[in-house]
Write an enzyme that holds these catalytic residues in place. Structure first.
Site: not given
Ligand SMILES: Cc1cc2nc3c(=O)[nH]c(=O)nc-3n(C[C@H](O)[C@H](O)[C@H](O)COP(=O)(O)O)c2cc1C
Length: 313
Positions: A73, A125, A128, A192, A217, A249
């Site tokens: 964070l 959030n 995390c 998340n 991913g 997701g």
């Molecule tokens: C590099 C990275 C940083 C992330 N930082 C945060 C964050 O600061 N706060 C949050 O709520 N989710 C964070 N996430 C989670 C994403 O918002 C999302 O919920 C999660 O990656 C699933 O979606 P995706 O598969 O499309 O990445 C982060 C994800 C990644 C990959």
């Protein structure tokens, strides 16, 4: 064809939202995401004071479909971040401020600061998987009563809609969703990242600077659909008060967007796909979503929203 929608009463030109944590630490970058076609943007999670985050490596591409991260964070603190919200707002699309804190008090202070800076929606959030303070060995979003307390406090302190971002790393996501809704949440975002770890066989140690992290991913897409379905079926059955659900997701194509809308999501968030495709992720998903709708003969998202949920209720 009309793919516009709304989230908690706020109009969106399309259902694609930049997920928190990707490109969301600068207002100018959020503007570029808006220009690339997103319907709304979420900021990187912001806390009460500056935080450096963990040592590198913080993000790893384990394979095509597996992203692993433990950022810790990092953020400049809410006071400093207010200007970024103001810049992002000039894009003309809704800005969702993702906030975190170590207590009810901190969550509400940051949420108030973000509302004052112009955020249209606040996303809490509480999920995390590796960097919030641990209570009884769990993080905040894994304890329904603690989550409810935070949501309630933020609702008392703000007037903008409040979303809560849920963790998949719980025994019953429905119980956490219930606590959020009882606390006054206007909507839920899920999921998340999934708790994860990768060992490097050469160095014989964990690959991330923080050792453990969260997976995202395409490899988590089916897990996420199941969690979203658990919450939406409980709502459909009347076991849970219905509020908008934002799915996230592994979304990286128009068909993936359709999957979440078919389950009943109001909107979707796109994160890791932006790491893979850059800002083209939005135009790609929009074009493919429109192609899907054309093929199926759908004119609006309402024509197919929740259609697949019927199989599960
Ligand atoms: C590099 C990275 C940083 C992330 N930082 C945060 C964050 O600061 N706060 C949050 O709520 N989710 C964070 N996430 C989670 C994403 O918002 C999302 O919920 C999660 O990656 C699933 O979606 P995706 O598969 O499309 O990445 C982060 C994800 C990644 C990959």
């Amino acid at each position: 064809m009309d793919i516009s929608t709304s989230l908690c009463g706020i109009p969106l030109r399309n259902p694609l939202i930049l997920a928190s944590g990707i490109l969301g630490n600068k207002g100018a970058l959020l503007r570029r995401v808006a220009e690339s076609g997103a319907g709304a943007v979420a900021t990187k999670s912001v806390g009460p004071e500056p935080r450096e985050g963990y040592n590198n490596p913080t993000v790893l591409y384990v394979s095509e479909d597996i992203v692993l991260n433990a950022m810790g964070l990092p953020n400049p603190g809410c006071e400093q971040f207010a200007g970024e919200i103001e810049t992002a707002k000039t894009s003309g699309i809704p800005v969702i401020a993702s906030v975190f804190g170590r207590s009810q008090e901190e969550f509400s202070l940051v949420a108030m600061a973000m509302e004052e800076a112009g955020a249209d929606i606040v996303e809490l959030n509480v999920s995390c998987p590796h960097s919030l303070p641990r209570l009884k060995g769990l993080h905040l979003g894994q304890i329904p009563v603690e989550t409810k307390g935070v949501v309630k406090r933020v609702k008392q302190a703000t007037t903008v809609p409040v979303l809560v971002k849920l963790s998949p790393n719980v025994t019953s996501i429905v119980e956490v969703a219930r606590a959020c809704i009882e606390g006054g949440a206007d909507g839920l975002s899920l999921i998340n990242t999934v708790q994860a770890l990768e060992i490097d066989p050469l160095t014989e140690r964990p690959m991330l600077g923080n050792m453990v992290g969260g997976q995202s991913g395409p490899s988590i897409r089916c897990i996420a659909q199941r969690k979203v379905a658990d919450v939406l079926t409980a709502m459909r059955r009347g076991e849970l008060e219905a509020v908008p659900v934002v799915g996230a997701g592994g979304i990286e194509s128009g068909e993936d967007v359709a999957r979440y809308i078919l389950l009943g999501c109001q909107c979707v968030q796109i994160g890791s796909a932006v790491l893979k495709y850059g800002l083209d992720a939005f135009s790609k998903c929009l074009k493919e979503l429109e192609g899907y709708m054309k093929e199926k003969g759908y004119e609006t998202l309402e024509d197919f929203r929740g259609k697949s949920l019927e199989w599960l209720v």
